[in-house]
Enzyme design. Sequence first.
Site, PDB file in Angstrom:
ATOM      1  N   ASP A 106       1.109  -1.195   0.117  1.00 28.80           N
ATOM      2  CA  ASP A 106      -0.160   0.018  -0.104  1.00 28.80           C
ATOM      3  C   ASP A 106       0.839   1.253  -0.183  1.00 28.80           C
ATOM      4  OD1 ASP A 106      -1.907   1.599   2.393  1.00 28.80           O
ATOM      5  OD2 ASP A 106      -2.227   1.744   0.439  1.00 28.80           O
ATOM      6  N   ASP A 162       0.055   5.210   0.759  1.00 27.41           N
ATOM      7  CA  ASP A 162       0.006   5.996   2.103  1.00 27.41           C
ATOM      8  C   ASP A 162       0.094   5.464   3.356  1.00 27.41           C
ATOM      9  OD1 ASP A 162      -2.923   7.395   0.120  1.00 27.41           O
ATOM     10  OD2 ASP A 162      -1.047   8.154   0.494  1.00 27.41           O
ATOM     11  N   ASN A 188      -5.813   2.524  -2.655  1.00 30.30           N
ATOM     12  CA  ASN A 188      -7.078   3.118  -3.067  1.00 30.30           C
ATOM     13  C   ASN A 188      -7.370   4.376  -3.420  1.00 30.30           C
ATOM     14  OD1 ASN A 188      -8.346   0.604  -2.244  1.00 30.30           O
ATOM     15  ND2 ASN A 188      -9.240   1.193  -0.591  1.00 30.30           N
ATOM     16  N   ASN A 189      -6.009   5.372  -3.135  1.00 27.50           N
ATOM     17  CA  ASN A 189      -6.160   6.661  -3.679  1.00 27.50           C
ATOM     18  C   ASN A 189      -6.231   6.774  -5.012  1.00 27.50           C
ATOM     19  OD1 ASN A 189      -5.379   9.330  -3.919  1.00 27.50           O
ATOM     20  ND2 ASN A 189      -4.064   9.461  -2.201  1.00 27.50           N
ATOM     21  N   HIS A 239      -9.961  10.024   3.967  1.00 28.16           N
ATOM     22  CA  HIS A 239      -9.123  10.146   3.222  1.00 28.16           C
ATOM     23  C   HIS A 239      -7.808  10.625   4.005  1.00 28.16           C
ATOM     24  CE1 HIS A 239      -6.715  10.234  -0.675  1.00 28.16           C
ATOM     25  NE2 HIS A 239      -5.973  11.121   0.021  1.00 28.16           N
ATOM     26  N   LYS A 265      -9.691  -2.091  -2.405  1.00 27.39           N
ATOM     27  CA  LYS A 265      -9.485  -2.924  -1.203  1.00 27.39           C
ATOM     28  C   LYS A 265     -10.479  -2.147  -0.335  1.00 27.39           C
ATOM     29  CE  LYS A 265      -5.413  -0.676  -0.820  1.00 27.39           C
ATOM     30  NZ  LYS A 265      -4.342  -0.327  -0.268  1.00 27.39           N
TER      31      LYS A 265
END
Lengths: 311, 290
Positions: A31, A33, A65-66, A191, A222
Amino acid sequence: MAGLVSSRGCHKIRGSQIRELLDSKLNVLFDCDGVIWNGETVVAGAPEVVTLLKQQGKKVFFITNNCTRPRASYVTKFIRLGFTDVAEEEIFSSAYCSAAYLRDVAKLQGKVYVIGCQGVVKELREAGVPIVEEDTDAPTGTIYDYPLDPDVKAVLVGYDEKFDFIKLAKACCYLQNTECLFLATDPDPWHPLRGGRITPGSGSLTAAVETASSRKATVIGKPSCFMFECIASQFNLDPGQSLMVGDRLETDILFGANCGLDTMLTLTGVSTLEEAHGYKDSDDPERKDFVPDYVVETIADFIEAYEEEEG
Amino acid sequence: MLDSVDNVLIDCDGVIWRGDQAIPGSPDVINLLKKNGKKVFFVTNNSTKTRKMYADKLALMGFNATDDDVFGMAYCSAMYLKKVSKLQGKVYLIGSNAMRQELEKVGIQQTGVGPDPISGVQMDWANVPLDPEVKTVVVGFDEHFSYMKLNRALQYLNNPDCLLVGTNTDTRLPLEGGKAVPGTGCILKAVETAAQRQAQTVGKPNHFTYDCVASQFGLDSARCLMVVDRLDTDILLGSNCGLKTLLTLTGVSTVADAEAHQESGCPERVGMVPDYYVESIAELLPALQG
């Protein structure tokens, strides 16, 4: 594999244990972030870790996911933060995977109505998926009268700083047609930015559209498995030989569990060791999938794992 | 049945009007009820009009009504904040001008009404200046709802002491002219999801709306009738408060829906079965005229 115990054991490992684990895996999925960077600040040692893993012959992928940037922009960020060997093909964002899903899995015939930022729109255009073109800086109607495009066959909801009530109303209208697909880039309710700050996430906008339309979105990001399937279809990955490294138990670790990967929580991001143990001690069987197999303080611990061997 | 009630609480949309069209016969029914000595109250989950605006709309359609007869959600929410939340400080409001007016009438100051354009980058949004006097976020219907408003609400709600109150959870809002758009429930869901918490809600089926009417007018619930078009919010409220309930079929729910609840045997759904039903409120006319 002496010394290694998995099965959602939440085992904190370092040194030779990390080395042993990595030796048993061909593929490492990170991942972004909270794992390799926080906002514009790199996690110390992360670039060296990526280089090291590649030198050891591992395939390395980045799965985020960003959806606020297209992949080309991620490449620029990687370079800016000191990573020297990350290729665009190794980056899988929820925006890229949503576009790939519409083109390759849904094989969409028709247009997509997009509630999404430029990061999402650009990936759709790059993938050749037709979208409803609107000038997002001009009002697109009033609540009494908003134009609809007759060719819309799918609605995609992602992070959109220009989200407004009219977009919600239009999406709801399109979704009255049961044959119109309903996709969301990711379920994240908020976020994370650096310093513990947050902004509303795609998940909060999707919740509004789901409530309005009485329909549930198909979520690409995800913890759903679509993003792994997207990578696997391009690179032929065996889940048994893959490790997922993330910082968010409800997103990354659950994703790993859902896709049959071993999972590792790193403590440089959102979730804490206490939270992980909380899930482990819970009576609810569904919570077991939130428990990581392994835990590290930071992925920089991988460097020491290889140095120990050599030292 | 009508002889056994003194007070009638009437839901508006789907019972006496659809958008800006009166259901035929309904003005006569309401006016006759009043002539026969019944008290009539107009109750609605819609927060986009003040009591005065509703009274004006009712008058235009031929209903004999005053401001005091109307219990719209903007007014009820202001009363809830004043009386139940015992609100201190200001409100960050995602809502209409009508909400703002009703809040100001009870002395509650708000910030946030109207369009809220976005500029800058993510860190700017996370760092929007917050009014330190805001102690509650209130969410009602807002045609200007936007990401920036959602963001401001989230930043206020990061403080666990800041309350979150929603006017109602309806997912559809009927407009004048008969069309419908997404309702307050959708906006509230976005805020609840971002902030990861549940709002307190004022509107039906929460019984505050009924309590508001009953306490102002000293009503005996055993002699009250609710006339509504929705089983899940309205009839449930009536059952919970011990009122008689009458369903009209000119709105959302059908006889089949009611029978399904009845046959379900499920205790939660039994409360959604009305005592009586009619095709339209106009069916009460013969009983009133006779």
